[in-house]
Design a protein around this motif. Structure first.
Motif, mmCIF file in Angstrom:
data_model
loop_
_atom_site.group_PDB
_atom_site.id
_atom_site.type_symbol
_atom_site.label_atom_id
_atom_site.label_comp_id
_atom_site.label_asym_id
_atom_site.label_seq_id
_atom_site.Cartn_x
_atom_site.Cartn_y
_atom_site.Cartn_z
ATOM 1 N N ASP A 1 -0.506 40.392 18.598
ATOM 2 C CA ASP A 1 0.122 39.637 17.518
ATOM 3 C C ASP A 1 1.633 39.734 17.688
ATOM 4 O OD1 ASP A 1 -2.413 39.295 16.618
ATOM 5 O OD2 ASP A 1 -2.277 40.759 14.983
ATOM 6 N N ILE A 2 2.307 38.603 17.579
ATOM 7 C CA ILE A 2 3.757 38.629 17.786
ATOM 8 C C ILE A 2 4.538 38.213 16.555
ATOM 9 C CG2 ILE A 2 3.609 38.272 20.267
ATOM 10 C CD1 ILE A 2 4.379 35.335 19.727
ATOM 11 N N GLY A 3 3.870 37.680 15.559
ATOM 12 C CA GLY A 3 4.606 37.270 14.365
ATOM 13 C C GLY A 3 3.725 36.486 13.423
ATOM 14 N N TRP B 1 6.636 41.621 22.853
ATOM 15 C CA TRP B 1 6.687 40.171 22.627
ATOM 16 C C TRP B 1 6.823 39.997 21.122
ATOM 17 C CZ3 TRP B 1 5.948 36.230 26.386
ATOM 18 C CH2 TRP B 1 5.699 36.706 27.685
ATOM 19 N N ILE B 2 7.970 39.457 20.693
ATOM 20 C CA ILE B 2 8.285 39.414 19.273
ATOM 21 C C ILE B 2 8.672 38.001 18.875
ATOM 22 C CG2 ILE B 2 9.797 40.403 17.485
ATOM 23 C CD1 ILE B 2 8.322 42.602 18.884
ATOM 24 N N GLY B 3 8.059 37.483 17.832
ATOM 25 C CA GLY B 3 8.450 36.173 17.329
ATOM 26 C C GLY B 3 9.891 36.202 16.843
ATOM 27 N N ALA C 1 5.679 44.351 15.960
ATOM 28 C CA ALA C 1 6.113 42.943 15.944
ATOM 29 C C ALA C 1 6.286 42.422 14.524
ATOM 30 C CB ALA C 1 5.099 42.082 16.696
ATOM 31 N N LEU C 2 5.429 42.847 13.615
ATOM 32 C CA LEU C 2 5.430 42.264 12.273
ATOM 33 C C LEU C 2 6.367 42.990 11.307
ATOM 34 C CD1 LEU C 2 1.654 41.349 11.693
ATOM 35 C CD2 LEU C 2 3.441 40.082 12.871
ATOM 36 N N MET D 1 1.273 47.516 18.659
ATOM 37 C CA MET D 1 2.130 46.375 19.025
ATOM 38 C C MET D 1 2.239 45.390 17.860
ATOM 39 S SD MET D 1 1.267 45.735 23.073
ATOM 40 C CE MET D 1 2.804 44.950 23.565
ATOM 41 N N ARG D 2 1.142 45.219 17.129
ATOM 42 C CA ARG D 2 1.167 44.353 15.946
ATOM 43 C C ARG D 2 2.145 44.916 14.911
ATOM 44 N NH1 ARG D 2 -3.831 45.363 13.795
ATOM 45 N NH2 ARG D 2 -4.686 43.982 15.365
#
Lengths: 149, 192, 363
Positions: free
Chosen positions: C249-251, A84-86, A17-18, A13-14
């Protein structure tokens, strides 16, 4: 039910997302299920997460400010993928949710980890190492002149 | 447990429902049709599910009776709300049909400074009958209006009266039956 | 008091058209893209994110473009937009000690563990206008000379050196590690806890904080600060969504952190030691982080038993005037029609003046 442990899931998931959306798009393209095999529990939705920090870096919690975050959830067969993504990129969240569902499938897990997640992780590590090396190029030793002797 | 979906269009559907709820509160005891219904989890009526999705969010505490584990997970997922076991701190209290009536005066009734920081009931009932029942008057009534709310617990009205005896402190309620909703704010004067 | 006025619709619509044309400027010049604003005006974008209290470079760049570079107007646009978004929750508290540092300097120790890292700073430039930037395509972009070794993964924190000797107040979570007040949800109340003050300062106007911080250095507060450590780089943001039950972690966000060290003579319960002021802001914003740290420390006067007599030590004065959306709204509301109000003043003044003149004539 999948046999995958939480740290492994946190790891992919990290990476999802990154990484930039384009990297997910190309890496996942051959693996994506047909749209009619996906049931969207929550279509991509952008909202806010309040980012907490700590006074002095390690003391009492305080609210620093809000971050745009996009989330999505999808069921692919028996497996539910969450993302869940920034930021505000709906497609990025969609791809990450689909990947999260596929990666929980024991039959496909190893192939996807090696073929999709590992290259994403390598790219993140390379990006960080390059930034760190550039910063290290500006590391200095200051020499203080001895005074009064 | 397999999660179910919720509103097909989360923002539009919640806004349409919210508009209906505003109307329901501004004309108490007048049934109104809800515009849209989500997939609901086991134990929650589609109408109550619509209200919960519309009203609950990460800043609200919701109380559900025991035995609604699927609904709790569904609500946490879709509304992001906090589920509480202590009914005295709940912002929203959901009562399915035939569930035991909690002690209403113990619900959050707000403070003198913030009477709005109080609980709102969401109650599943059997139906509405405009030819019988309680008579309301006050804000939102051009003339007194009657409504029978069918399937309420026997001591509901005495408890409601006691919970709302210290106006402006008190609680508010929405009743839902099939596709209709009725609002009852604490400002309504009731003849039982 | 101001009153509603009717009419003027055509004039208002035309003011929109004039605004759009003024924003666009000379149509023969290429229009700015958001990528250009994000990439080449990063400090402006950072400031809009800080004071808008919303970390989203894309939206901040759009706000700056729409506001034609007016930072405070852009902040207002961002604040207005955030009210349309649902709140998903709170992050896991950031671990700034794990920052992937791109800059780290200390004004207190020459030989900090891990070294001083200058990073992309203007501190060592001569501040001479660079006319080679006046054209396009002329920028001289040399690569930094390559160093084989990246920085250590966790650069040691400078204040830990003092901490080991017990010479600085420890900074540990209070019992139970309580959730802080959230000023986007709760009104500002006094006395305000340090966590509340830090949230207010983090979203506060940089000019306001800078002026207050400067006042503490000029003698309006007994303060003798040192910049213990300033670091800038990327920190990972994690959240623990309800449906997962674990953190992900999302960003990453860019942050600037400042740890100020201040002398403290001690009091009945605390030994003489250094005390802390803390600044943390999103983006590359050293000046703001330093000002925030100085003001944080000056606002701690009452809890450290110091007399609070200077403006920068008075929480109500500092925190109630730090928000530039509120400040700009209240100052600018004077543009609204105060016609009735002013007529009342005018007739009062005429009466007073008539009385004054009559008295003068009588003498």
């Amino acid at each position: 039910m999948s046999t995958i442990d939480i740290p492994t899931r946190q790891r992919w998931m990290r990476a999802l997302a990154l990484s930039p959306r384009a990297a997910l798009e190309s890496g996942l393209a051959p693996h994506l299920p047909p749209p009619d095999a996906c049931r969207w529990l929550r279509r991509p939705q952008t909202g806010l997460v309040m980012v907490e920090a700590r006074s002095g870096g390690s003391g009492a919690r305080f609210n620093l400010g809000e971050l745009s975050v996009t989330r999505a959830s999808v069921a692919v067969g028996e497996r539910v993928g969450h993302a869940w993504i920034g930021g505000g990129d709906a497609r990025h969240a969609e791809l990450a949710a689909l990947a999260d569902a596929l990666l929980q499938d024991d039959a496909r897990h190893a192939e996807l980890m090696a073929g999709v997640i590992a290259p994403l992780e390598d790219a993140i590590a390379a990006r960080r190492a390059s930034a760190s090396r550039a910063a290290a190029a500006s590391r200095v030793e200051f020499f203080t002149m001895v005074r009064g002797e | 447990m397999m999660l179910t979906a919720a509103f097909a269009q989360p923002v539009d559907d919640a806004q349409a429902t919210f508009r209906t709820l505003l109307s329901a509160l501004s004309e108490p005891l007048l049934p109104r049709a809800l515009p849209v219904f989500p997939d609901a989890p086991a134990g929650v009526s589609p109408a109550a599910a619509a209200l919960l999705l519309t009203l609950a969010d990460a800043d609200t505490a919701v109380w559900l009776p025991d035995g609604l584990a699927d609904a709790a997970a569904w609500l946490r997922f879709h509304a992001g709300c906090v589920l509480v076991s202590d009914i005295a701190v709940a912002d929203f209290v959901y009562l399915p049909q035939r569930s035991a009536l909690p002690d209403l005066p113990t619900l959050k009734r707000g403070s003198a400074d913030y009477p709005d920081r109080s609980a709102t009931l969401i109650v599943d009932v059997a139906g509405f009958d405009r030819a019988a029942g309680v008579t309301g008057s006050g804000p939102g009534f051009a003339a007194p209006r009657r409504l029978g709310i069918q399937g309420l617990a026997g001591d509901f009205w005495p408890q409601w009266t006691r919970a709302n005896c210290a106006f402006p402190l008190g609680i508010d309620a929405f009743f839902v039956a099939r596709d209709a909703v009725v609002g009852l704010p604490r400002t309504t004067r009731l003849e039982l | 008091m101001y009153v509603a006025v009717k009419g003027g619709e055509t004039a208002i619509l035309n003011s929109y058209r004039l605004l759009a044309r003024a924003r666009r400027g000379d149509a023969a010049v290429p229009e700015l893209s958001l990528a250009q604003i994000k990439g080449q005006l990063r400090h402006a974008v950072d400031r809009v994110m800080q004071e808008g209290s919303l970390f989203d470079p894309e939206l901040a760049a759009l706000a700056l473009k729409q506001a034609a570079g007016d930072t405070q107007e852009a902040v207002f646009l961002l604040r207005a937009f955030r009210t349309t978004l649902p709140r998903f929750g709170y992050s896991v508290p950031l671990d700034t000690a794990a920052m992937r540092v791109r800059r780290r300097v200390s004004g207190t120790f020459k030989d900090v563990p891990g070294g001083q890292v200058l990073g992309p700073t203007a501190d060592y430039t001569q501040r001479l206008l660079d006319f080679s930037l006046a054209g396009t395509g002329s920028a001289n972009l040399e690569e930094p000379t390559a160093l084989a070794e990246p920085l250590p993964e966790r650069l040691p924190c400078v204040l830990d050196v003092l901490n080991r000797e017990g010479l600085i107040e420890p900074e540990t979570p209070p019992p139970g590690d309580p959730a802080p007040t959230d000023l986007t949800r709760e009104p500002l109340m006094f006395p305000a806890a340090r966590a509340t003050r830090l949230q207010n300062l983090a979203r506060g106007d940089e000019g306001w904080l800078l002026g207050l911080a400067y006042s503490t250095q000029r003698g309006y507060a007994e303060s003798h600060p040192f910049a213990g450590e300033i670091r800038m780089g990327e920190v990972t943001v994690s959240i623990a969504p309800e449906e997962l039950g674990f953190a992900v972690d999302i960003g990453e966000i860019t942050l600037t952190e400042c740890q100020m060290i201040n002398q403290f003579a001690g009091n009945g319960s605390a030994p003489p030691q250094f005390t802390r002021g803390y600044g943390l802001v999103v983006g590359e914003a050293e000046r703001k982080a330093m000002a925030m740290a100085l003001v944080d420390r000056s606002l701690r006067a009452p809890e450290l038993g110091e007399t609070a007599h200077a403006p920068a030590q008075q929480a109500e004065f500092v925190l109630c005037h730090s928000d530039n959306v509120e400040a700009s709204g209240f100052v600018q509301h004077l543009k609204l029609p105060h016609y009735v109000d002013f007529q009342a003043e005018l007739s009062l003044l005429r009466t007073l003046r008539a009385g004054f003149d009559a008295k003068g004539d009588a003498q």
